[in-house]
Design a protein around this motif. Structure first.
Motif, PDB file in Angstrom:
ATOM      1  N   ARG A  21       0.836  -1.207   0.000  1.00 42.20           N
ATOM      2  CA  ARG A  21       0.000   0.000   0.000  1.00 42.20           C
ATOM      3  C   ARG A  21       0.871   1.258   0.000  1.00 42.20           C
ATOM      4  O   ARG A  21       0.552   2.244  -0.664  1.00 42.20           O
ATOM      5  CB  ARG A  21      -0.935  -0.017   1.202  1.00 42.20           C
ATOM      6  CG  ARG A  21      -2.078  -1.023   1.071  1.00 42.20           C
ATOM      7  CD  ARG A  21      -2.959  -1.031   2.297  1.00 42.20           C
ATOM      8  NE  ARG A  21      -4.075  -1.972   2.115  1.00 42.20           N
ATOM      9  CZ  ARG A  21      -4.939  -2.306   3.072  1.00 42.20           C
ATOM     10  NH1 ARG A  21      -4.825  -1.751   4.280  1.00 42.20           N
ATOM     11  NH2 ARG A  21      -5.912  -3.163   2.824  1.00 42.20           N
ATOM     12  N   ILE A  22       1.947   1.224   0.745  1.00 43.35           N
ATOM     13  CA  ILE A  22       2.866   2.365   0.761  1.00 43.35           C
ATOM     14  C   ILE A  22       3.491   2.557  -0.618  1.00 43.35           C
ATOM     15  O   ILE A  22       3.577   3.676  -1.127  1.00 43.35           O
ATOM     16  CB  ILE A  22       3.954   2.148   1.838  1.00 43.35           C
ATOM     17  CG1 ILE A  22       3.331   2.228   3.235  1.00 43.35           C
ATOM     18  CG2 ILE A  22       5.079   3.174   1.682  1.00 43.35           C
ATOM     19  CD1 ILE A  22       4.260   1.816   4.351  1.00 43.35           C
ATOM     20  N   LEU A  23       3.902   1.459  -1.240  1.00 35.80           N
ATOM     21  CA  LEU A  23       4.465   1.539  -2.589  1.00 35.80           C
ATOM     22  C   LEU A  23       3.439   2.071  -3.579  1.00 35.80           C
ATOM     23  O   LEU A  23       3.761   2.901  -4.436  1.00 35.80           O
ATOM     24  CB  LEU A  23       4.971   0.170  -3.027  1.00 35.80           C
ATOM     25  CG  LEU A  23       6.220  -0.351  -2.314  1.00 35.80           C
ATOM     26  CD1 LEU A  23       6.476  -1.808  -2.675  1.00 35.80           C
ATOM     27  CD2 LEU A  23       7.424   0.494  -2.666  1.00 35.80           C
ATOM     28  N   ASP A  24       2.204   1.602  -3.468  1.00 30.94           N
ATOM     29  CA  ASP A  24       1.151   2.065  -4.382  1.00 30.94           C
ATOM     30  C   ASP A  24       0.945   3.567  -4.251  1.00 30.94           C
ATOM     31  O   ASP A  24       0.741   4.271  -5.256  1.00 30.94           O
ATOM     32  CB  ASP A  24      -0.158   1.324  -4.108  1.00 30.94           C
ATOM     33  CG  ASP A  24      -0.118  -0.137  -4.542  1.00 30.94           C
ATOM     34  OD1 ASP A  24       0.784  -0.490  -5.338  1.00 30.94           O
ATOM     35  OD2 ASP A  24      -0.979  -0.919  -4.093  1.00 30.94           O
ATOM     36  N   ARG A  25       0.995   4.077  -3.024  1.00 30.42           N
ATOM     37  CA  ARG A  25       0.830   5.516  -2.816  1.00 30.42           C
ATOM     38  C   ARG A  25       1.975   6.292  -3.454  1.00 30.42           C
ATOM     39  O   ARG A  25       1.769   7.343  -4.077  1.00 30.42           O
ATOM     40  CB  ARG A  25       0.745   5.835  -1.321  1.00 30.42           C
ATOM     41  CG  ARG A  25      -0.556   5.432  -0.664  1.00 30.42           C
ATOM     42  CD  ARG A  25      -0.773   6.166   0.647  1.00 30.42           C
ATOM     43  NE  ARG A  25       0.271   5.892   1.624  1.00 30.42           N
ATOM     44  CZ  ARG A  25       0.208   4.919   2.528  1.00 30.42           C
ATOM     45  NH1 ARG A  25      -0.844   4.113   2.556  1.00 30.42           N
ATOM     46  NH2 ARG A  25       1.177   4.732   3.401  1.00 30.42           N
ATOM     47  N   MET A  26       3.191   5.777  -3.309  1.00 31.07           N
ATOM     48  CA  MET A  26       4.347   6.445  -3.901  1.00 31.07           C
ATOM     49  C   MET A  26       4.251   6.473  -5.420  1.00 31.07           C
ATOM     50  O   MET A  26       4.507   7.497  -6.053  1.00 31.07           O
ATOM     51  CB  MET A  26       5.637   5.738  -3.467  1.00 31.07           C
ATOM     52  CG  MET A  26       5.961   5.848  -1.994  1.00 31.07           C
ATOM     53  SD  MET A  26       7.458   4.926  -1.548  1.00 31.07           S
ATOM     54  CE  MET A  26       8.722   5.867  -2.413  1.00 31.07           C
ATOM     55  N   ILE A  27       3.874   5.357  -5.997  1.00 28.57           N
ATOM     56  CA  ILE A  27       3.760   5.269  -7.455  1.00 28.57           C
ATOM     57  C   ILE A  27       2.666   6.186  -7.958  1.00 28.57           C
ATOM     58  O   ILE A  27       2.842   6.900  -8.955  1.00 28.57           O
ATOM     59  CB  ILE A  27       3.506   3.807  -7.878  1.00 28.57           C
ATOM     60  CG1 ILE A  27       4.716   2.930  -7.531  1.00 28.57           C
ATOM     61  CG2 ILE A  27       3.197   3.722  -9.371  1.00 28.57           C
ATOM     62  CD1 ILE A  27       4.461   1.435  -7.642  1.00 28.57           C
TER      63      ILE A  27
END
Length: 348
Positions: A331-337
């Motif tokens: 989820r953190i990666l998705d937000r960054m992307i």
């Protein structure tokens, strides 16, 4: 698939000793080398003359020389010269922000103007004489996020790593997950058990009895874009577990840096830092060999998993409570992307 405006481990210094290194990171072909004053440089691995790989060339006077026709490329991506040719009008190739720190070469594959080396995480074990580190590198044909899932849920140790770090008590102990900002923590504590073979060896190496019950802990910490550091160890039971005095325990940090190559492959920089007997080079070598074997077992499982996911793209994967750490990390990666893909608002 992966954030780009962030720092990744690109390579280790020994990989660019004496010659350039070509490596694909986040889908971008990059040539790494030592330029003027031995400073690390990184440019697009593409010669603007005929498209040859610059990494197959050599370094001369701080510049990168193409090994095909001798075009000379500066560290800033600008063409310097070419024997008997006029090249002043040649286009530049992309250059990348790079930093050498903590025994690694870090690269920022995104927008260069956003690069800030203060964002590279501090690694105390890499600068303190009280710690020793030994590690290696694997190229793994799987999505880097599968490795993050693997490291944020260590339940698999009871099955994949029998005979080394695996034991039944792992599967019998609850996992706790918490999120603090952009960090995810998963923890598991096992009290009054017998140490598995790897940790029994570590106890003996630290001059401790390996035939008595221990308290064992595993705390995985994810930080973006793809770093997982795992606080692990055992202490003689009844001495405070993770908080036990050094004379009662053997503890370490498992170091995991996953750097995406493509959507289905990544570079896995692995290792272990320990704060007992840091001066013992033979112990460092022995632990490194043991860790290398353990991580190679993960490699086989993850590559087979990737093949299955590609062969059956419509199958829905099941999520259990033990998967929470990996889910929260994604989820953190998705937000960054998403933030990188969202156009900045036009100024009023």
């Amino acid at each position: 698939m992966f954030p780009k405006n962030t720092w990744y481990v690109a390579c280790t210094p020994d990989e660019i000793d004496g010659k350039p290194l070509g490596r694909t990171i986040c889908g971008q072909k990059i040539a790494f080398y030592r330029g003027a004053e031995n400073k690390v440089a990184a440019v697009e691995d593409f010669c603007p003359h005929r498209g040859a790989a610059l990494s197959l060339g050599y370094v001369e006077h701080g510049n990168l020389v193409c090994g095909y026709h001798g075009l000379v490329m500066g560290c800033d991506g600008k063409v310097v010269s070419m024997p008997m040719q006029r090249v002043a009008g040649f286009p530049c190739v992309k250059s990348y922000p790079v930093v050498e720190r903590y025994g690694f070469i870090w690269v920022w594959p995104g927008e260069a103007e956003l690069a800030d080396d203060s964002l590279i995480p501090h690694l105390e074990w890499a600068v303190s004489p009280e710690w020793a580190y030994g590690g290696g590198l694997y190229h793994i044909n799987c999505d880097y996020r599968l490795m993050i899932d693997n490291l944020m849920d260590l339940t698999h140790e009871a099955y994949v790593h029998t005979g080394s770090i695996g034991q039944d008590e792992i599967d019998e102990s609850p996992v706790n997950t918490k999120v603090e900002g952009d960090h995810v923590y998963t923890s598991r504590y096992m009290d009054n058990i017998m140490a598995p073979p790897f940790w029994a060896n570590a106890l003996r190496a630290n001059g401790l009895d390996d035939k008595v019950p221990v308290d064992r802990w595993q705390i995985s910490v994810f930080s973006p874009p793809s770093h997982v550091l795992i606080d692990v160890g055992v202490a003689h039971a009844g001495n405070g577990g993770i908080n036990a005095p050094k004379e009662h325990k053997a503890a370490a940090i498992v170091v995991d840096f996953m750097t995406p190559e493509t959507e289905t492959s990544h570079w896995y920089f692995w290792g272990m830092a320990r704060n007992f007997k840091p001066e013992d080079a033979e112990l460092t070598k022995s632990i490194r060999e043991g860790q290398g074997h353990i991580f190679s077992q993960d490699l086989e499982v993850l590559e087979a998993q990737q093949r299955n996911l590609q062969d059956y793209p419509d199958r829905r994967l099941l999520m259990l409570n033990i998967d929470t750490g990996g889910v929260q990390s994604r989820r953190i990666l998705d937000r960054m992307i998403k933030a990188e893909q969202t156009p900045a608002a036009e100024p009023a």
